[in-house]
Design a protein around this motif. Sequence first.
Motif, PDB file in Angstrom:
ATOM      1  N   LYS A 231      55.399 -61.679  -9.625  1.00 16.35           N
ATOM      2  CA  LYS A 231      56.287 -61.624  -8.465  1.00 16.35           C
ATOM      3  C   LYS A 231      55.656 -62.279  -7.233  1.00 16.35           C
ATOM      4  O   LYS A 231      56.278 -63.114  -6.578  1.00 16.35           O
ATOM      5  CB  LYS A 231      56.648 -60.160  -8.150  1.00 16.35           C
ATOM      6  CG  LYS A 231      57.304 -59.442  -9.318  1.00 16.35           C
ATOM      7  CD  LYS A 231      57.642 -57.998  -8.995  1.00 16.35           C
ATOM      8  CE  LYS A 231      56.435 -57.149  -8.652  1.00 16.35           C
ATOM      9  NZ  LYS A 231      55.451 -56.995  -9.727  1.00 16.35           N
ATOM     10  N   SER A 232      54.419 -61.891  -6.942  1.00 12.69           N
ATOM     11  CA  SER A 232      53.755 -62.488  -5.775  1.00 12.69           C
ATOM     12  C   SER A 232      53.550 -63.975  -5.973  1.00 12.69           C
ATOM     13  O   SER A 232      53.649 -64.757  -5.020  1.00 12.69           O
ATOM     14  CB  SER A 232      52.398 -61.826  -5.524  1.00 12.69           C
ATOM     15  OG  SER A 232      52.563 -60.472  -5.208  1.00 12.69           O
ATOM     16  N   THR A 233      53.256 -64.380  -7.197  1.00 14.02           N
ATOM     17  CA  THR A 233      53.061 -65.801  -7.464  1.00 14.02           C
ATOM     18  C   THR A 233      54.355 -66.571  -7.207  1.00 14.02           C
ATOM     19  O   THR A 233      54.324 -67.654  -6.620  1.00 14.02           O
ATOM     20  CB  THR A 233      52.551 -66.017  -8.903  1.00 14.02           C
ATOM     21  OG1 THR A 233      51.377 -65.234  -9.092  1.00 14.02           O
ATOM     22  CG2 THR A 233      52.220 -67.478  -9.159  1.00 14.02           C
TER      23      THR A 233
ATOM     24  N   PHE B  97      53.277 -60.617   3.640  1.00 13.93           N
ATOM     25  CA  PHE B  97      52.416 -60.345   2.503  1.00 13.93           C
ATOM     26  C   PHE B  97      52.433 -58.900   2.069  1.00 13.93           C
ATOM     27  O   PHE B  97      52.804 -58.004   2.812  1.00 13.93           O
ATOM     28  CB  PHE B  97      50.989 -60.787   2.806  1.00 13.93           C
ATOM     29  CG  PHE B  97      50.875 -62.277   2.902  1.00 13.93           C
ATOM     30  CD1 PHE B  97      50.711 -63.034   1.759  1.00 13.93           C
ATOM     31  CD2 PHE B  97      50.986 -62.916   4.122  1.00 13.93           C
ATOM     32  CE1 PHE B  97      50.629 -64.402   1.842  1.00 13.93           C
ATOM     33  CE2 PHE B  97      50.905 -64.287   4.218  1.00 13.93           C
ATOM     34  CZ  PHE B  97      50.730 -65.044   3.073  1.00 13.93           C
ATOM     35  N   GLN B  98      51.969 -58.748   0.835  1.00 13.59           N
ATOM     36  CA  GLN B  98      51.921 -57.443   0.195  1.00 13.59           C
ATOM     37  C   GLN B  98      51.048 -56.471   0.984  1.00 13.59           C
ATOM     38  O   GLN B  98      51.299 -55.292   1.011  1.00 13.59           O
ATOM     39  CB  GLN B  98      51.332 -57.657  -1.207  1.00 13.59           C
ATOM     40  CG  GLN B  98      51.232 -56.440  -2.080  1.00 13.59           C
ATOM     41  CD  GLN B  98      51.022 -56.853  -3.542  1.00 13.59           C
ATOM     42  OE1 GLN B  98      50.956 -58.027  -3.861  1.00 13.59           O
ATOM     43  NE2 GLN B  98      50.941 -55.885  -4.410  1.00 13.59           N
ATOM     44  N   ASP B  99      50.031 -57.010   1.643  1.00  8.60           N
ATOM     45  CA  ASP B  99      48.955 -56.146   2.050  1.00  8.60           C
ATOM     46  C   ASP B  99      48.574 -56.309   3.525  1.00  8.60           C
ATOM     47  O   ASP B  99      47.947 -57.279   3.902  1.00  8.60           O
ATOM     48  CB  ASP B  99      47.771 -56.505   1.171  1.00  8.60           C
ATOM     49  CG  ASP B  99      46.605 -55.605   1.443  1.00  8.60           C
ATOM     50  OD1 ASP B  99      46.708 -54.773   2.353  1.00  8.60           O
ATOM     51  OD2 ASP B  99      45.621 -55.755   0.741  1.00  8.60           O
TER      52      ASP B  99
ATOM     53  N   ALA C 171      59.582 -61.542   1.398  1.00  5.19           N
ATOM     54  CA  ALA C 171      58.888 -60.309   1.752  1.00  5.19           C
ATOM     55  C   ALA C 171      58.273 -59.702   0.497  1.00  5.19           C
ATOM     56  O   ALA C 171      58.980 -59.202  -0.362  1.00  5.19           O
ATOM     57  CB  ALA C 171      59.869 -59.339   2.405  1.00  5.19           C
ATOM     58  N   ASP C 172      56.957 -59.799   0.412  1.00  3.79           N
ATOM     59  CA  ASP C 172      56.258 -59.291  -0.763  1.00  3.79           C
ATOM     60  C   ASP C 172      55.840 -57.848  -0.521  1.00  3.79           C
ATOM     61  O   ASP C 172      54.877 -57.581   0.176  1.00  3.79           O
ATOM     62  CB  ASP C 172      55.028 -60.171  -1.042  1.00  3.79           C
ATOM     63  CG  ASP C 172      54.401 -59.856  -2.395  1.00  3.79           C
ATOM     64  OD1 ASP C 172      54.863 -58.913  -3.071  1.00  3.79           O
ATOM     65  OD2 ASP C 172      53.450 -60.562  -2.770  1.00  3.79           O
ATOM     66  N   GLU C 173      56.586 -56.936  -1.053  1.00  4.58           N
ATOM     67  CA  GLU C 173      56.346 -55.505  -0.863  1.00  4.58           C
ATOM     68  C   GLU C 173      56.132 -55.148   0.601  1.00  4.58           C
ATOM     69  O   GLU C 173      55.119 -54.563   0.960  1.00  4.58           O
ATOM     70  CB  GLU C 173      55.144 -55.066  -1.693  1.00  4.58           C
ATOM     71  CG  GLU C 173      55.355 -55.328  -3.159  1.00  4.58           C
ATOM     72  CD  GLU C 173      54.310 -54.650  -4.011  1.00  4.58           C
ATOM     73  OE1 GLU C 173      54.014 -53.485  -3.715  1.00  4.58           O
ATOM     74  OE2 GLU C 173      53.823 -55.285  -4.934  1.00  4.58           O
ATOM     75  N   PRO C 174      57.106 -55.477   1.438  1.00  6.57           N
ATOM     76  CA  PRO C 174      56.905 -55.271   2.874  1.00  6.57           C
ATOM     77  C   PRO C 174      56.816 -53.810   3.258  1.00  6.57           C
ATOM     78  O   PRO C 174      56.292 -53.489   4.313  1.00  6.57           O
ATOM     79  CB  PRO C 174      58.156 -55.902   3.489  1.00  6.57           C
ATOM     80  CG  PRO C 174      59.200 -55.773   2.429  1.00  6.57           C
ATOM     81  CD  PRO C 174      58.459 -55.963   1.137  1.00  6.57           C
TER      82      PRO C 174
HETATM   83 MG   LIG Z   1      52.240 -58.762  -6.044  1.00  9.00          MG
END
Ligand SMILES: [Mg+2]
Lengths: 361, 341
Positions: A67-69, A111-113, A195-198
């Motif tokens: 997913k992030s990729t 980003f996720q983090d 939005a990666d796991e916002p």
């Molecule tokens: Mg990810």
Amino acid sequence: MTVSATPAASTDDVVLQAVKLTKHFPVRRSASQLFGKSRAIHAVDSVDIVLRRGRVTALVGESGSGKSTVAKLLSQLERRTSGDIRLHGESVSVHGGRPFRQYVRKVQMIFQDPFASLNPTHTVRYHLTRSLRIHGNAGKSGADLQRALDALLTRVNLTPPERYIDKFPHELSGGQRQRVAIARALGADPEALLADEPVSMLDVSIRLGILTLLRDLKERLSLAILYITHDIASARYFADDTLVMYAGQMVEGGDSESVTQNPAHPYTRLLIEAAPDPDRIEAAEASGLAGDRAAGEPPSLIDPPPGCRFNPRCPYVMDICRVETPQHFVVGDSAGHWAACWLFDASIPKQPETHAPAVQA
Amino acid sequence: MKQPVLEIKNLNVDYGLGDNAVHAVREVHLTLHKGEVLGLAGESGSGKSTLAYGLTRLLPPPGIVAGGQVLYHAPSGDVVDVLRLSDSELRAFRWSEVSIVFQGAMNSLNPVHKVSTQLMDVIKAHEPGLSRDARLARARELLKLVGISADRLDSYPHQLSGGMRQRVMIGMALALEPQVVIMDEPTTALDVVMQRQILRQLVDLRERLGFSVIFITHDLSLLVEFSDRIAIMYGGRIVEEAEAHEIYRNPLHPYSEGLLRSFPALRGPKREVKGIAGSPPDLRSMPSGCSFHPRCPRAFEPCPDVLPILGPPDGYTLDTRTVACHLHPATIAVGAKEPVG
Ligand SMILES: [Mg+2]
Ligand SMILES: Nc1ncnc2c1ncn2[C@@H]1O[C@H](COP(=O)(O)OP(=O)(O)OP(=O)(O)O)[C@@H](O)[C@H]1O
Ligand SMILES: Nc1ncnc2c1ncn2[C@@H]1O[C@H](COP(=O)(O)OP(=O)(O)OP(=O)(O)O)[C@@H](O)[C@H]1O
Ligand SMILES: [Mg+2]
């Protein structure tokens, strides 16, 4: 019958589109593996995705499924191995320099983090000002800038703004940090938001606020939003469409209500079944259902299983599943709902015991 | 009779000194029993991580423990106050007695070393006698435990997804078979199938090895399923503590109730999801009385002025259920009495 992920209608609405997007990360061979062919991590394999104006598309799926990729490829932070990415129909391939900045102005990523994405030596003011400046949204005067900063913080519910504006990242809680990261992305005034796991680090009440905000932004600013999440209930509530990814491939897609309430692909069913549900504790313990069904390991992406990548864990596996990759088949309960699963190929006769529980139309 | 492993008594943690100090954790009393999973929930900024770091003395500056005790009951029967351990005692205590998975731990892996090297180093530190092969086998086993295929042993952290890094950290925390595992939002980056698998493993391991877990998360529905007891924090204080199913079925504090109501439901008809009105308090200017009163739908006469004491409401005892709310007044305060035994 197969369907394409892109219905022909309303192509004008398409902001960002990926066609057969593929990313393989090469693996360096260690001394013991000098023989054999070169190996790669098949992080994303032939993925199609369409993001439209004013729509939120949720991307859910297994941890490590790519997913992030996908988000990094779409934001051009990572070079694709093959496939195409189109912004308003035009193929784009830019890396660095001015064209890259123009692209990221339109396609912003969250980003996720939040722990990694903010620079610990700079204040909130610095991060937001920089984003506003780079993307030409800082206005002409100091007062303009201050107004823009206040508006950004207010949008993400960091109010009153003066309480947060001069804080360093370490002075904020995890949730507060992620809200700053979101505000920074909004500073670019983008057309598409990846939005990666916002909200995965935010608690429920703030999470709701942010998701409502995302929905609001999509409506008011007609943003096209890709919303990567592990919280499937939030996909149901806040995303128009939902895509499900497993081991580098898309396995199901459709409108969110159909995908979450009437999951077709056996992996999606497993996912929905495993969602926390306090009401179900006693029932689940009695039948052992969710626990047992969750058994099995995610596959290796270096050496993915042939055919359908879910086949080693699938309770409905058939011979063809171990050999041939399924295309997208129509599920039939709602327009545009598809599953990459041989169970939905009407031309294959199925044994009664391998038959998936009927999907209600 | 439940045996305590960690007893937190009147713990106070500040960031900064003097007038500028932010009181992030206030007068917290909490007991973790042997073999128990204790859930800690509360909104962002309520002090959950600060509490976890305070009790393990891992507070980043300018955080300081401003008072209280953290009594650790070692398997040998010795009781030590963690806050008074010397530096060398503290090093031994961490990891082998208590291990912690930090919030955002996925970034604490060393970027220049392979996952296998890092896991094997942790194992080596704990069991120096093990051969390289035995350590590798153990590392392989730990990765399997957290659902990562063995062909990824040679990966560097940046080659793993966020959730995979998070799982490596969970594996590391379990590598040393500690007495207490503190997990601060350990599964935020995981899909629910994986999350369930790992928590199930953790609960099984706990039954086998007898360790205890403090599980911090804002995902109350997950806590209800996987913890025995739940403590709810608001503005640095514990406002309610009870058995998990009691919190779920019958939350007493309006804040606990609000937290439970703010989940969108995956199943059943879609309903309007209401969060908790207003925003979390500013620790620098906490509301008077009950700090939740400005947001509380059921606030009444005493709430703005009188701080409610945390204690058992009518029908409960100190060790079954406590709440700090004027709707459910307590006659005795937690910490007022020395615990028996
Ligand atoms: Mg990810
Ligand atoms: N730079 C890289 N080099 C090698 N492999 C990589 C790299 N980045 C990602 N991968 C691999 O690609 C796969 C997909 O990773 P990705 O981060 O996209 O997963 P994800 O779906 O976002 O997972 P999560 O839900 O855990 O965040 C994983 O197996 C990961 O290890
Ligand atoms: N280094 C610091 N200096 C000043 N204040 C701090 C510092 N670290 C944390 N705080 C404040 O202490 C309070 C508690 O923070 P903490 O990180 O413990 O919250 P949390 O409950 O873990 O929140 P989250 O769910 O967002 O992780 C917050 O209001 C935060 O702003
Ligand atoms: Mg925290």
